[in-house]
Design an enzyme around this catalytic site. Structure first.
Site, mmCIF file in Angstrom:
data_model
loop_
_atom_site.group_PDB
_atom_site.id
_atom_site.type_symbol
_atom_site.label_atom_id
_atom_site.label_comp_id
_atom_site.label_asym_id
_atom_site.label_seq_id
_atom_site.Cartn_x
_atom_site.Cartn_y
_atom_site.Cartn_z
ATOM 1 N N ASP A 70 36.365 49.819 32.145
ATOM 2 C CA ASP A 70 35.794 48.488 32.178
ATOM 3 C C ASP A 70 36.774 47.622 32.979
ATOM 4 O OD1 ASP A 70 34.317 46.104 31.335
ATOM 5 O OD2 ASP A 70 35.983 45.771 29.959
ATOM 6 N N ASP A 72 36.961 43.507 32.941
ATOM 7 C CA ASP A 72 37.423 42.292 32.280
ATOM 8 C C ASP A 72 38.026 42.584 30.913
ATOM 9 O OD1 ASP A 72 36.523 40.471 34.372
ATOM 10 O OD2 ASP A 72 34.509 41.054 33.742
ATOM 11 N N THR A 138 31.546 47.856 35.421
ATOM 12 C CA THR A 138 31.556 46.539 34.798
ATOM 13 C C THR A 138 30.141 46.049 34.518
ATOM 14 O OG1 THR A 138 32.195 44.212 35.103
ATOM 15 C CG2 THR A 138 31.679 45.461 37.095
ATOM 16 N N GLY A 139 30.020 45.215 33.507
ATOM 17 C CA GLY A 139 28.735 44.617 33.196
ATOM 18 C C GLY A 139 28.481 43.346 33.979
ATOM 19 N N LYS A 176 25.817 50.477 30.909
ATOM 20 C CA LYS A 176 26.885 51.334 31.457
ATOM 21 C C LYS A 176 26.646 52.814 31.184
ATOM 22 C CE LYS A 176 30.455 47.760 31.003
ATOM 23 N NZ LYS A 176 31.772 47.418 30.413
ATOM 24 N N ASP A 191 37.332 47.330 26.175
ATOM 25 C CA ASP A 191 37.744 46.458 25.074
ATOM 26 C C ASP A 191 36.592 46.071 24.153
ATOM 27 O OD1 ASP A 191 37.051 43.223 25.901
ATOM 28 O OD2 ASP A 191 36.910 44.745 27.455
#
Length: 236
Positions: A70, A72, A138-139, A176, A191
């Site tokens: 990921d 962020d 990443t989203g 994802k 996270d």
């Protein structure tokens, strides 16, 4: 009735997680602890904490694999980007997270203000030494540029860089999962709760990276909520 503050916090959590918990049948198996709680009270004995060296030892002698990250609060401490975006586009709310102009700023230049996390530097160096393929999923909403890809490549000295995968967000599925599965990723670091669930849905192991207690991404997740392994000192 929900108060305006609670509504705002819920909206922020949903928008920033990028992949909303789409499966109400996926409850946690453990109460979990936030990074703030762990810093204040110490690491509880019922959490499965590991170090980078533990992963390296487990992979010793094994063929190269594909791993995913990921971005962020996992790879980059990007709160400065989101703070600036809110101040510029919606200072009194979180509408900026659905504004393409913000994402274009974030993805096409503002990531220069994102700080690389030490845990990401250690993990990436270890996986590169093994010859593992590294993917960033990443989203975030995508933008027509390659700045974030180039920034990650330069910042983490990645020899074989794959373009960042912008999975986007959804209120019904973990976006994802399909990419983790398609690239045959065996370990995915993240996270958020959605990172752990996405990895498991794809048949990979999701390893928790601690979100910094001062992250703008609130509320802080409950680390260990799914009994996942957690990287020690990974809030930095």
């Amino acid at each position: 009735m929900k108060t305006p503050l609670l509504i705002s916090l819920v909206s922020l959590s949903a928008l920033l997680s990028y992949t909303v918990n789409a499966d109400p049948k996926t409850p946690g198996t453990h109460p979990g602890y936030t990074t703030a709680e762990m810093l204040a009270n110490g690491i509880p004995n019922d959490l499965h904490m590991i170090d980078v060296s533990d992963i390296e030892h487990e992979l010793q002698g094994k063929s190269p694999i594909a791993v995913g990250f990921d971005i962020d609060d996992t790879t980059l401490f990007s709160s400065p980007v989101f703070y600036r975006g809110q101040q510029m586009f919606s200072p009194n709310g979180y509408e900026y997270l659905s504004n393409q102009k913000f994402w274009d700023k974030a993805n096409c230049g503002w990531d220069a203000f994102s700080m690389p996390k030490e845990i990401a530097q250690k993990l990436i160096a270890m996986h590169q030494s093994r010859g593992d393929d590294i993917y960033f999923i990443t989203g975030r909403t995508a933008s027509p540029c390659h700045f974030t890809t180039d920034y990650l490549k330069k910042t983490f000295h990645i020899k074989k860089m794959n373009d960042v995968i912008f999975a986007g967000s959804s209120r019904t599925v973990y976006t994802k999962t399909q990419y983790i599965k398609a690239h045959k990723i065996q370990i995915y670091y993240g996270d958020a709760d959605g990172d752990i669930i996405s990895a498991r849905q794809a048949g990979a192991e999701g390893i928790r990276v601690l979100r910094a207690a001062n992250s703008s991404y609130k509320p802080l997740p409950k680390n260990g909520l799914y009994g996942e392994r957690i990287l020690r000192d990974s809030q930095y």
